[in-house]
Design a protein around this motif. Structure first.
Motif, mmCIF file in Angstrom:
data_model
loop_
_atom_site.group_PDB
_atom_site.id
_atom_site.type_symbol
_atom_site.label_atom_id
_atom_site.label_comp_id
_atom_site.label_asym_id
_atom_site.label_seq_id
_atom_site.Cartn_x
_atom_site.Cartn_y
_atom_site.Cartn_z
ATOM 1 N N SER A 133 38.902 37.045 50.736
ATOM 2 C CA SER A 133 39.114 38.099 49.755
ATOM 3 C C SER A 133 38.793 37.631 48.345
ATOM 4 O O SER A 133 38.419 36.472 48.114
ATOM 5 N N ILE A 134 39.001 38.544 47.394
ATOM 6 C CA ILE A 134 38.792 38.193 45.990
ATOM 7 C C ILE A 134 39.766 37.120 45.515
ATOM 8 O O ILE A 134 39.482 36.436 44.526
ATOM 9 N N ALA A 135 40.887 36.935 46.208
ATOM 10 C CA ALA A 135 41.794 35.842 45.841
ATOM 11 C C ALA A 135 41.118 34.490 46.063
ATOM 12 O O ALA A 135 41.247 33.577 45.239
ATOM 13 N N ASP A 136 40.402 34.351 47.160
ATOM 14 C CA ASP A 136 39.647 33.116 47.424
ATOM 15 C C ASP A 136 38.550 32.930 46.383
ATOM 16 O O ASP A 136 38.355 31.831 45.849
ATOM 17 N N ILE A 137 37.842 34.005 46.088
ATOM 18 C CA ILE A 137 36.745 33.943 45.125
ATOM 19 C C ILE A 137 37.256 33.538 43.754
ATOM 20 O O ILE A 137 36.601 32.767 43.035
ATOM 21 N N ALA A 138 38.443 34.026 43.378
ATOM 22 C CA ALA A 138 39.002 33.711 42.064
ATOM 23 C C ALA A 138 39.353 32.240 41.924
ATOM 24 O O ALA A 138 39.182 31.644 40.853
ATOM 25 N N ILE A 139 39.844 31.640 42.995
ATOM 26 C CA ILE A 139 40.346 30.264 42.926
ATOM 27 C C ILE A 139 39.255 29.232 43.168
ATOM 28 O O ILE A 139 39.265 28.140 42.569
ATOM 29 N N TYR A 140 38.290 29.543 44.008
ATOM 30 C CA TYR A 140 37.295 28.546 44.412
ATOM 31 C C TYR A 140 36.590 27.857 43.227
ATOM 32 O O TYR A 140 36.495 26.618 43.219
ATOM 33 N N PRO A 141 36.072 28.581 42.238
ATOM 34 C CA PRO A 141 35.345 27.868 41.166
ATOM 35 C C PRO A 141 36.219 26.932 40.352
ATOM 36 O O PRO A 141 35.706 25.980 39.749
ATOM 37 N N ILE A 182 32.687 36.077 39.195
ATOM 38 C CA ILE A 182 32.046 37.386 39.264
ATOM 39 C C ILE A 182 30.678 37.300 39.926
ATOM 40 O O ILE A 182 30.314 38.162 40.723
ATOM 41 N N SER A 183 29.925 36.252 39.634
ATOM 42 C CA SER A 183 28.630 36.121 40.299
ATOM 43 C C SER A 183 28.816 35.911 41.802
ATOM 44 O O SER A 183 28.049 36.452 42.604
ATOM 45 N N ILE A 184 29.836 35.162 42.206
ATOM 46 C CA ILE A 184 30.114 35.009 43.637
ATOM 47 C C ILE A 184 30.464 36.358 44.255
ATOM 48 O O ILE A 184 29.945 36.731 45.315
ATOM 49 N N ALA A 185 31.350 37.104 43.595
ATOM 50 C CA ALA A 185 31.751 38.407 44.137
ATOM 51 C C ALA A 185 30.561 39.347 44.270
ATOM 52 O O ALA A 185 30.407 40.032 45.291
ATOM 53 N N LEU A 186 29.717 39.395 43.271
ATOM 54 C CA LEU A 186 28.545 40.270 43.328
ATOM 55 C C LEU A 186 27.619 39.879 44.474
ATOM 56 O O LEU A 186 27.063 40.738 45.170
ATOM 57 N N GLU A 187 27.455 38.565 44.679
ATOM 58 C CA GLU A 187 26.626 38.101 45.794
ATOM 59 C C GLU A 187 27.273 38.444 47.130
ATOM 60 O O GLU A 187 26.596 38.895 48.061
ATOM 61 N N GLU A 188 28.576 38.229 47.253
ATOM 62 C CA GLU A 188 29.270 38.525 48.507
ATOM 63 C C GLU A 188 29.227 40.020 48.835
ATOM 64 O O GLU A 188 29.096 40.410 49.994
ATOM 65 N N LEU A 189 29.348 40.840 47.806
ATOM 66 C CA LEU A 189 29.401 42.285 48.011
ATOM 67 C C LEU A 189 28.026 42.922 48.072
ATOM 68 O O LEU A 189 27.904 44.125 48.305
ATOM 69 N N LEU A 241 37.127 41.727 39.343
ATOM 70 C CA LEU A 241 37.134 41.486 40.781
ATOM 71 C C LEU A 241 37.738 42.668 41.540
ATOM 72 O O LEU A 241 37.209 43.089 42.575
ATOM 73 N N VAL A 242 38.847 43.202 41.049
ATOM 74 C CA VAL A 242 39.459 44.358 41.712
ATOM 75 C C VAL A 242 38.510 45.548 41.677
ATOM 76 O O VAL A 242 38.324 46.244 42.686
ATOM 77 N N TYR A 243 37.890 45.776 40.529
ATOM 78 C CA TYR A 243 36.956 46.903 40.395
ATOM 79 C C TYR A 243 35.796 46.776 41.386
ATOM 80 O O TYR A 243 35.456 47.730 42.091
ATOM 81 N N LEU A 244 35.182 45.593 41.444
ATOM 82 C CA LEU A 244 34.027 45.409 42.321
ATOM 83 C C LEU A 244 34.417 45.545 43.791
ATOM 84 O O LEU A 244 33.684 46.159 44.579
#
Length: 204
Positions: free
Chosen positions: A158-166, A15-22, A75-78
């Protein structure tokens, strides 16, 4: 403004990655799960399942605040809020969600069990071997997908990459040499160079 309640776990770092990316503004509220802070009355009021992460968005749906738990749902919401990192419609949207579910139903649970037995119960040989074997199988599935695509969901990050990376970032616990899954290694190294990924990984 978004309030993020989280800790330094793979699910939290998604979630922190997604927030930074977005580039969505947020305030971090650390929830130290090693001290049981996820069981506080305040936290349970947000997530009765006592798991991080949780977000509270004061500018939520239709002008009303939104509180969400479960990292995949967040992730979907953001992504929908920012209209980035998840196609708004069509085949590409569902292919991305498919690989997000691959993380939620496979990578997260199996890698997490491998982490547990590696760290705390390595003497339980059957369980350790079972989860490590399944973890390695999932790496092979991921490697096959990345052999055909630049990113997990296809051609676009996409968020799929963000979900798996950590989760892959903890490959040292998985008894795997990333050189044995070269397409995963290429993808992992590429994502690791993204400034937003670096910031998101270092939030906690």
């Amino acid at each position: 403004m978004i309030d993020l309640y989280s800790w330094s776990t793979p699910n939290g770092r998604k979630i922190s990655i997604a927030l930074e990316e977005l580039n969505l503004g947020y305030t971090l509220h650390p929830v130290d799960i090693s001290k049981g802070e996820q069981f506080s009355a305040e936290f349970l009021a947000m997530n009765p399942n006592n798991k991080i992460p949780v977000i509270r968005d004061s500018d939520g749906v239709d002008g009303h605040p939104v509180t969400l738990f479960e990292s995949g749902a967040i992730l979907v919401y953001l992504a929908d809020k920012a209209r980035r990192l998840l196609p708004v419609a069509g085949r590409a949207r569902y292919e991305t969600i498919q690989w997000l579910m691959f993380q939620m139903g496979g990578v997260g649970p199996m890698f997490g069990q491998t982490h547990h037995f590696q760290r705390y119960a390595a003497h339980e040989k059957y369980s350790l071997e079972r989860y490590t074997t399944e973890t390695h199988r999932l790496y092979k599935v991921l490697d096959g997908q990345l052999a055909k695509n630049e990113f997990v969901g296809g051609d676009a990050y996409s968020i799929a990459d963000i979900a798996i990376y950590p989760w892959v970032a903890r490959f040292g616990l998985h008894q795997i040499d990333l050189a044995s899954v070269p397409h995963v290694k290429r993808w992992y190294d590429t994502l690791g160079e993204r400034p937003a990924v670096q910031r998101g990984m270092e939030v906690l």
